[in-house]
Scaffold this active site. Structure first.
Site, PDB file in Angstrom:
ATOM      1  N   HIS A 122       0.863  -1.292  -0.131  1.00  0.00           N
ATOM      2  CA  HIS A 122      -0.005   0.063  -0.016  1.00  0.00           C
ATOM      3  C   HIS A 122       0.735   1.240   0.037  1.00  0.00           C
ATOM      4  CE1 HIS A 122       1.193   0.125   4.131  1.00  0.00           C
ATOM      5  NE2 HIS A 122       0.491  -0.949   4.470  1.00  0.00           N
TER       6      HIS A 122
ATOM      7  N   HIS B 111       3.995   1.530   2.350  1.00  0.00           N
ATOM      8  CA  HIS B 111       5.152   0.599   1.683  1.00  0.00           C
ATOM      9  C   HIS B 111       6.080   1.478   0.841  1.00  0.00           C
ATOM     10  CE1 HIS B 111       2.517  -3.002   2.916  1.00  0.00           C
ATOM     11  NE2 HIS B 111       3.898  -3.136   3.587  1.00  0.00           N
TER      12      HIS B 111
ATOM     13  N   GLN C 212       8.406  -2.567  16.993  1.00  0.00           N
ATOM     14  CA  GLN C 212       9.390  -3.449  16.075  1.00  0.00           C
ATOM     15  C   GLN C 212      10.647  -2.448  15.582  1.00  0.00           C
ATOM     16  OE1 GLN C 212       8.100  -5.930  12.597  1.00  0.00           O
ATOM     17  NE2 GLN C 212       8.455  -3.865  11.228  1.00  0.00           N
TER      18      GLN C 212
ATOM     19  N   MET D 180      -2.698   2.837   7.351  1.00  0.00           N
ATOM     20  CA  MET D 180      -2.448   1.982   6.329  1.00  0.00           C
ATOM     21  C   MET D 180      -1.973   0.666   6.919  1.00  0.00           C
ATOM     22  SD  MET D 180      -1.632   3.861   2.770  1.00  0.00           S
ATOM     23  CE  MET D 180      -2.714   5.330   2.223  1.00  0.00           C
TER      24      MET D 180
ATOM     25  N   SER E  45      -1.706  -3.922   5.526  1.00  0.00           N
ATOM     26  CA  SER E  45      -2.358  -4.913   4.593  1.00  0.00           C
ATOM     27  C   SER E  45      -3.355  -5.669   5.280  1.00  0.00           C
ATOM     28  CB  SER E  45      -1.133  -5.960   4.413  1.00  0.00           C
ATOM     29  OG  SER E  45       0.176  -5.373   3.996  1.00  0.00           O
TER      30      SER E  45
HETATM   31  P1  AMP Z   1       4.547  -5.167   6.693  1.00  0.00           P
HETATM   32  O1  AMP Z   1       4.886  -5.568   4.989  1.00  0.00           O
HETATM   33  O2  AMP Z   1       3.091  -4.826   7.153  1.00  0.00           O
HETATM   34  O3  AMP Z   1       5.313  -6.011   7.378  1.00  0.00           O
HETATM   35  O4  AMP Z   1       5.225  -3.781   6.528  1.00  0.00           O
HETATM   36  C1  AMP Z   1       6.588  -3.446   6.209  1.00  0.00           C
HETATM   37  C2  AMP Z   1       7.217  -2.192   6.558  1.00  0.00           C
HETATM   38  O5  AMP Z   1       6.331  -1.263   6.201  1.00  0.00           O
HETATM   39  C3  AMP Z   1       7.305  -2.002   8.211  1.00  0.00           C
HETATM   40  O6  AMP Z   1       8.624  -1.496   8.544  1.00  0.00           O
HETATM   41  C4  AMP Z   1       6.224  -1.467   8.546  1.00  0.00           C
HETATM   42  O7  AMP Z   1       6.218  -0.631   9.830  1.00  0.00           O
HETATM   43  C5  AMP Z   1       6.060  -0.485   7.443  1.00  0.00           C
HETATM   44  N1  AMP Z   1       4.588   0.244   7.473  1.00  0.00           N
HETATM   45  C6  AMP Z   1       3.164  -0.600   7.140  1.00  0.00           C
HETATM   46  N2  AMP Z   1       2.302   0.112   7.351  1.00  0.00           N
HETATM   47  C7  AMP Z   1       2.711   1.281   7.426  1.00  0.00           C
HETATM   48  C8  AMP Z   1       2.246   2.496   7.388  1.00  0.00           C
HETATM   49  N3  AMP Z   1       0.880   2.884   7.415  1.00  0.00           N
HETATM   50  N4  AMP Z   1       2.940   3.809   7.626  1.00  0.00           N
HETATM   51  C9  AMP Z   1       4.143   3.478   7.834  1.00  0.00           C
HETATM   52  N5  AMP Z   1       4.963   2.293   7.558  1.00  0.00           N
HETATM   53  C10 AMP Z   1       4.158   1.255   7.400  1.00  0.00           C
END
Ligand code: AMP
Length: 290
Positions: A34, A37, A153, A184, A186
Protein backbone atom coordinates in the site's frame (compact mmCIF):
# COMPACT_ATOMS: atom_id res chain seq x y z
CA UNK A 1 13.75 -3.77 -11.50
CA UNK A 2 14.92 -7.31 -11.08
CA UNK A 3 13.11 -9.98 -9.04
CA UNK A 4 15.54 -12.27 -7.21
CA UNK A 5 14.49 -15.49 -5.48
CA UNK A 6 17.69 -17.44 -4.59
CA UNK A 7 19.54 -16.24 -1.48
CA UNK A 8 22.93 -16.73 -3.12
CA UNK A 9 21.98 -14.54 -6.10
CA UNK A 10 20.90 -11.80 -3.75
CA UNK A 11 24.20 -11.92 -1.89
CA UNK A 12 26.29 -11.88 -5.09
CA UNK A 13 24.35 -8.86 -6.38
CA UNK A 14 25.02 -7.03 -3.09
CA UNK A 15 28.71 -8.00 -3.09
CA UNK A 16 29.12 -6.46 -6.56
CA UNK A 17 27.37 -3.26 -5.56
CA UNK A 18 29.44 -2.93 -2.41
CA UNK A 19 32.66 -3.67 -4.31
CA UNK A 20 31.82 -0.84 -6.71
CA UNK A 21 31.65 1.55 -3.75
CA UNK A 22 27.86 2.09 -3.94
CA UNK A 23 25.38 1.93 -1.07
CA UNK A 24 22.26 -0.19 -0.53
CA UNK A 25 19.07 0.63 1.38
CA UNK A 26 16.78 -2.24 2.35
CA UNK A 27 13.02 -2.10 2.96
CA UNK A 28 11.87 -5.36 4.60
CA UNK A 29 8.17 -6.13 3.95
CA UNK A 30 5.63 -8.91 3.94
CA UNK A 31 4.13 -7.60 0.69
CA UNK A 32 0.60 -6.66 -0.34
CA UNK A 33 1.88 -3.15 -0.85
CA UNK A 34 0.00 0.00 0.00
CA UNK A 35 1.08 3.63 -0.05
CA UNK A 36 2.85 3.15 3.32
CA UNK A 37 5.22 0.60 1.79
CA UNK A 38 5.77 2.80 -1.27
CA UNK A 39 6.73 5.79 0.88
CA UNK A 40 9.31 3.64 2.67
CA UNK A 41 10.73 2.68 -0.73
CA UNK A 42 10.94 6.37 -1.71
CA UNK A 43 12.72 7.21 1.53
CA UNK A 44 15.14 4.33 0.89
CA UNK A 45 15.79 5.75 -2.59
CA UNK A 46 16.74 9.08 -1.05
CA UNK A 47 19.26 7.43 1.29
CA UNK A 48 21.31 5.10 -0.90
CA UNK A 49 22.41 4.44 -4.48
CA UNK A 50 20.39 1.22 -4.70
CA UNK A 51 17.15 0.01 -3.13
CA UNK A 52 16.33 -3.59 -2.26
CA UNK A 53 12.80 -4.43 -1.13
CA UNK A 54 12.37 -7.82 0.46
CA UNK A 55 8.99 -9.51 0.27
CA UNK A 56 8.65 -12.47 2.59
CA UNK A 57 5.67 -13.52 4.69
CA UNK A 58 7.70 -14.65 7.67
CA UNK A 59 6.10 -17.72 9.23
CA UNK A 60 8.40 -17.40 12.26
CA UNK A 61 6.68 -14.25 13.50
CA UNK A 62 3.14 -15.66 13.44
CA UNK A 63 1.78 -17.47 16.49
CA UNK A 64 -0.56 -20.47 16.45
CA UNK A 65 -4.04 -19.42 15.33
CA UNK A 66 -2.80 -16.15 13.81
CA UNK A 67 -3.38 -15.14 10.19
CA UNK A 68 -0.33 -16.69 8.44
CA UNK A 69 -2.39 -18.83 6.04
CA UNK A 70 -4.76 -16.01 5.03
CA UNK A 71 -2.21 -13.18 5.01
CA UNK A 72 -2.93 -11.30 1.74
CA UNK A 73 -0.53 -12.01 -1.11
CA UNK A 74 -0.30 -10.66 -4.68
CA UNK A 75 3.22 -10.84 -6.07
CA UNK A 76 2.32 -9.61 -9.57
CA UNK A 77 0.59 -6.50 -8.27
CA UNK A 78 3.40 -5.86 -5.76
CA UNK A 79 6.04 -6.20 -8.49
CA UNK A 80 4.13 -3.67 -10.62
CA UNK A 81 3.97 -1.18 -7.73
CA UNK A 82 7.64 -1.59 -6.78
CA UNK A 83 8.63 -1.25 -10.44
CA UNK A 84 7.16 2.27 -10.44
CA UNK A 85 9.40 3.25 -7.52
CA UNK A 86 13.16 3.56 -7.56
CA UNK A 87 13.57 -0.10 -6.59
CA UNK A 88 16.46 -2.09 -8.06
CA UNK A 89 15.70 -5.49 -6.57
CA UNK A 90 12.55 -7.14 -5.28
CA UNK A 91 13.96 -9.96 -3.19
CA UNK A 92 11.41 -12.76 -2.77
CA UNK A 93 13.03 -15.70 -0.98
CA UNK A 94 11.13 -18.96 -0.60
CA UNK A 95 10.11 -20.36 2.76
CA UNK A 96 12.25 -23.44 2.33
CA UNK A 97 15.35 -21.42 1.42
CA UNK A 98 14.93 -19.16 4.45
CA UNK A 99 14.02 -21.92 6.90
CA UNK A 100 15.40 -25.34 6.09
CA UNK A 101 14.04 -28.23 8.19
CA UNK A 102 17.27 -28.03 10.26
CA UNK A 103 16.86 -24.32 11.00
CA UNK A 104 17.22 -23.77 14.75
CA UNK A 105 18.68 -20.29 15.23
CA UNK A 106 16.87 -17.41 16.92
CA UNK A 107 18.01 -13.84 17.50
CA UNK A 108 16.47 -12.58 20.75
CA UNK A 109 16.24 -9.07 22.13
CA UNK A 110 15.18 -9.22 25.78
CA UNK A 111 13.42 -6.57 27.82
CA UNK A 112 11.69 -4.34 25.31
CA UNK A 113 10.05 -7.37 23.70
CA UNK A 114 8.26 -8.28 26.97
CA UNK A 115 5.78 -5.42 26.75
CA UNK A 116 3.03 -4.13 24.40
CA UNK A 117 2.65 -6.52 21.40
CA UNK A 118 5.38 -8.79 22.77
CA UNK A 119 3.27 -9.57 25.83
CA UNK A 120 0.34 -10.73 23.72
CA UNK A 121 2.38 -12.39 20.97
CA UNK A 122 5.18 -14.14 22.90
CA UNK A 123 7.27 -15.42 19.97
CA UNK A 124 6.49 -12.63 17.54
CA UNK A 125 9.56 -10.44 18.02
CA UNK A 126 11.98 -13.38 18.05
CA UNK A 127 10.55 -14.18 14.61
CA UNK A 128 10.99 -10.58 13.49
CA UNK A 129 14.56 -10.16 14.76
CA UNK A 130 15.58 -13.53 13.35
CA UNK A 131 14.28 -12.81 9.86
CA UNK A 132 15.66 -9.26 9.85
CA UNK A 133 19.05 -10.57 10.98
CA UNK A 134 18.99 -13.06 8.11
CA UNK A 135 18.01 -10.35 5.62
CA UNK A 136 20.82 -8.11 6.90
CA UNK A 137 23.34 -10.93 6.43
CA UNK A 138 22.06 -11.91 2.98
CA UNK A 139 21.65 -8.37 1.60
CA UNK A 140 24.32 -6.48 3.60
CA UNK A 141 22.53 -3.13 3.40
CA UNK A 142 24.00 0.17 4.60
CA UNK A 143 20.52 1.44 5.54
CA UNK A 144 17.29 -0.29 6.49
CA UNK A 145 13.96 1.52 6.55
CA UNK A 146 11.10 0.57 8.88
CA UNK A 147 7.73 2.20 9.54
CA UNK A 148 6.81 3.86 12.84
CA UNK A 149 3.43 2.20 12.43
CA UNK A 150 5.15 -0.84 13.98
CA UNK A 151 6.69 1.34 16.63
CA UNK A 152 7.81 -1.49 18.93
CA UNK A 153 9.30 -3.39 16.00
CA UNK A 154 11.34 -0.33 15.04
CA UNK A 155 12.61 0.02 18.64
CA UNK A 156 13.49 -3.69 18.81
CA UNK A 157 15.41 -3.56 15.52
CA UNK A 158 17.31 -0.45 16.60
CA UNK A 159 18.24 -2.22 19.83
CA UNK A 160 19.32 -5.39 18.03
CA UNK A 161 21.54 -3.41 15.65
CA UNK A 162 23.09 -1.44 18.51
CA UNK A 163 23.61 -4.46 20.76
CA UNK A 164 25.11 -6.60 17.99
CA UNK A 165 27.26 -3.80 16.49
CA UNK A 166 25.76 -4.06 13.04
CA UNK A 167 27.07 -1.28 10.83
CA UNK A 168 23.63 -0.49 9.45
CA UNK A 169 21.73 2.78 9.84
CA UNK A 170 18.13 2.16 10.84
CA UNK A 171 15.75 4.82 9.55
CA UNK A 172 12.13 5.20 10.68
CA UNK A 173 9.34 6.53 8.48
CA UNK A 174 6.26 8.27 9.96
CA UNK A 175 2.92 6.48 9.88
CA UNK A 176 1.15 6.79 6.54
CA UNK A 177 -2.62 7.13 6.93
CA UNK A 178 -5.74 6.98 4.82
CA UNK A 179 -7.52 10.32 4.29
CA UNK A 180 -9.75 9.70 7.31
CA UNK A 181 -6.81 8.85 9.58
CA UNK A 182 -6.81 5.04 9.64
CA UNK A 183 -3.20 3.84 9.56
CA UNK A 184 -2.58 1.94 6.34
CA UNK A 185 -2.04 -1.78 6.82
CA UNK A 186 -2.18 -4.87 4.62
CA UNK A 187 -4.51 -6.27 7.28
CA UNK A 188 -7.10 -3.51 6.66
CA UNK A 189 -8.27 -5.68 3.73
CA UNK A 190 -9.73 -8.08 6.32
CA UNK A 191 -12.19 -5.39 7.52
CA UNK A 192 -15.82 -5.31 6.39
CA UNK A 193 -17.23 -1.82 5.65
CA UNK A 194 -18.74 -1.68 9.11
CA UNK A 195 -15.52 -2.80 10.80
CA UNK A 196 -13.57 -0.31 8.69
CA UNK A 197 -15.59 2.56 10.15
CA UNK A 198 -15.29 1.17 13.69
CA UNK A 199 -11.52 0.93 13.23
CA UNK A 200 -11.43 4.72 13.13
CA UNK A 201 -11.75 4.68 16.92
CA UNK A 202 -7.95 4.22 16.99
CA UNK A 203 -7.33 7.50 15.22
CA UNK A 204 -10.06 9.23 17.24
CA UNK A 205 -8.35 8.03 20.41
CA UNK A 206 -5.02 9.39 19.19
CA UNK A 207 -6.51 12.75 18.31
CA UNK A 208 -8.21 12.92 21.69
CA UNK A 209 -4.99 12.02 23.52
CA UNK A 210 -2.98 14.66 21.73
CA UNK A 211 -5.60 17.32 22.32
CA UNK A 212 -5.78 16.45 26.04
CA UNK A 213 -1.98 16.50 26.36
CA UNK A 214 -1.94 19.90 24.63
CA UNK A 215 -4.47 21.07 27.26
CA UNK A 216 -2.07 20.00 29.99
CA UNK A 217 -3.33 16.52 30.94
CA UNK A 218 -0.25 14.49 31.87
CA UNK A 219 -1.77 11.76 34.03
CA UNK A 220 -1.38 8.58 31.94
CA UNK A 221 -3.99 6.65 33.94
CA UNK A 222 -6.62 9.33 33.39
CA UNK A 223 -5.87 9.60 29.69
CA UNK A 224 -5.93 5.83 29.21
CA UNK A 225 -9.32 5.67 30.91
CA UNK A 226 -10.70 8.39 28.58
CA UNK A 227 -9.37 6.47 25.59
CA UNK A 228 -10.91 3.26 26.86
CA UNK A 229 -14.28 5.08 26.99
CA UNK A 230 -13.88 6.33 23.41
CA UNK A 231 -13.05 2.87 22.12
CA UNK A 232 -15.80 1.24 24.20
CA UNK A 233 -18.48 3.20 22.31
CA UNK A 234 -17.77 0.90 19.34
CA UNK A 235 -19.40 -2.49 19.60
CA UNK A 236 -17.30 -5.34 18.26
CA UNK A 237 -14.03 -3.61 19.18
CA UNK A 238 -12.02 -5.11 22.05
CA UNK A 239 -8.90 -3.60 23.54
CA UNK A 240 -5.63 -5.55 23.61
CA UNK A 241 -3.73 -2.69 25.22
CA UNK A 242 -3.69 1.06 25.73
CA UNK A 243 -0.22 2.06 26.94
CA UNK A 244 1.83 5.18 27.45
CA UNK A 245 5.50 4.26 27.26
CA UNK A 246 8.92 5.87 27.00
CA UNK A 247 9.90 6.13 23.34
CA UNK A 248 13.27 4.40 23.84
CA UNK A 249 12.93 1.98 26.76
CA UNK A 250 9.23 1.24 26.20
CA UNK A 251 8.74 1.26 29.96
CA UNK A 252 5.30 2.38 31.16
CA UNK A 253 4.94 6.06 32.06
CA UNK A 254 2.75 7.38 34.86
CA UNK A 255 3.26 10.97 33.79
CA UNK A 256 3.19 11.85 30.11
CA UNK A 257 6.11 13.92 28.85
CA UNK A 258 7.86 14.81 25.62
CA UNK A 259 9.44 11.31 25.41
CA UNK A 260 6.12 9.50 25.68
CA UNK A 261 4.43 7.40 23.05
CA UNK A 262 0.81 6.33 23.19
CA UNK A 263 0.54 2.80 21.79
CA UNK A 264 -2.76 1.08 21.06
CA UNK A 265 -3.80 -2.39 19.95
CA UNK A 266 -7.41 -3.39 19.41
CA UNK A 267 -9.32 -6.19 17.77
CA UNK A 268 -12.02 -5.15 15.35
CA UNK A 269 -14.00 -8.32 14.78
CA UNK A 270 -11.25 -10.87 14.10
CA UNK A 271 -8.67 -8.32 12.95
CA UNK A 272 -5.93 -7.06 15.24
CA UNK A 273 -4.96 -3.44 14.52
CA UNK A 274 -2.22 -1.32 16.09
CA UNK A 275 -1.54 2.40 16.08
CA UNK A 276 0.55 4.89 18.02
CA UNK A 277 1.61 8.49 18.28
CA UNK A 278 4.40 10.53 19.78
CA UNK A 279 2.64 12.66 22.39
CA UNK A 280 4.97 15.62 21.96
CA UNK A 281 4.68 16.00 18.20
CA UNK A 282 2.68 19.09 17.39
CA UNK A 283 -0.95 18.26 16.67
CA UNK A 284 -1.22 20.77 13.83
CA UNK A 285 1.80 19.35 12.02
CA UNK A 286 0.56 15.83 12.54
CA UNK A 287 -2.88 16.65 11.17
CA UNK A 288 -1.29 18.22 8.11
CA UNK A 289 0.97 15.25 7.61
CA UNK A 290 -1.93 12.85 8.02
P1 AMP B 1 4.62 -5.17 6.59
O1 AMP B 1 4.64 -5.54 5.15
O2 AMP B 1 3.24 -4.87 7.11
O3 AMP B 1 5.42 -6.10 7.45
O4 AMP B 1 5.36 -3.76 6.68
C1 AMP B 1 6.62 -3.56 6.12
C2 AMP B 1 7.15 -2.24 6.60
O5 AMP B 1 6.25 -1.21 6.24
C3 AMP B 1 7.31 -2.18 8.13
O6 AMP B 1 8.49 -1.47 8.46
C4 AMP B 1 6.08 -1.41 8.55
O7 AMP B 1 6.26 -0.69 9.75
C5 AMP B 1 5.92 -0.46 7.39
N1 AMP B 1 4.55 0.02 7.30
C6 AMP B 1 3.42 -0.72 7.18
N2 AMP B 1 2.34 0.08 7.20
C7 AMP B 1 2.80 1.35 7.35
C8 AMP B 1 2.17 2.62 7.46
N3 AMP B 1 0.86 2.77 7.43
N4 AMP B 1 2.97 3.70 7.63
C9 AMP B 1 4.31 3.58 7.69
N5 AMP B 1 4.96 2.40 7.59
C10 AMP B 1 4.21 1.31 7.43
Amino acid sequence: MQIIHPLADMTSWSREIIASGKTIALVPTMGYFHEGHLRLMRLAGSLADHVVVSLFVNSLQFGPGEDLSRYPRDLDKDAGLAENEKVDILFVPSDKDMYSPEFNARVLVDGITDTLCGKQRPHHFAGVTTVVAKLFNIIKPHYAVFGQKDFQQLSVIRKMVRDLNWDITIVGHPIVREDDGLAMSSRNTYLSDEERSRALCLFNAIRHAKARFAEGVVDAKRLKSEIRDIIATNSGVSIDYISVVDKDTLSAKKEIDSRSVLALAVRVGGTRLIDNCFMASDTEAINRQW
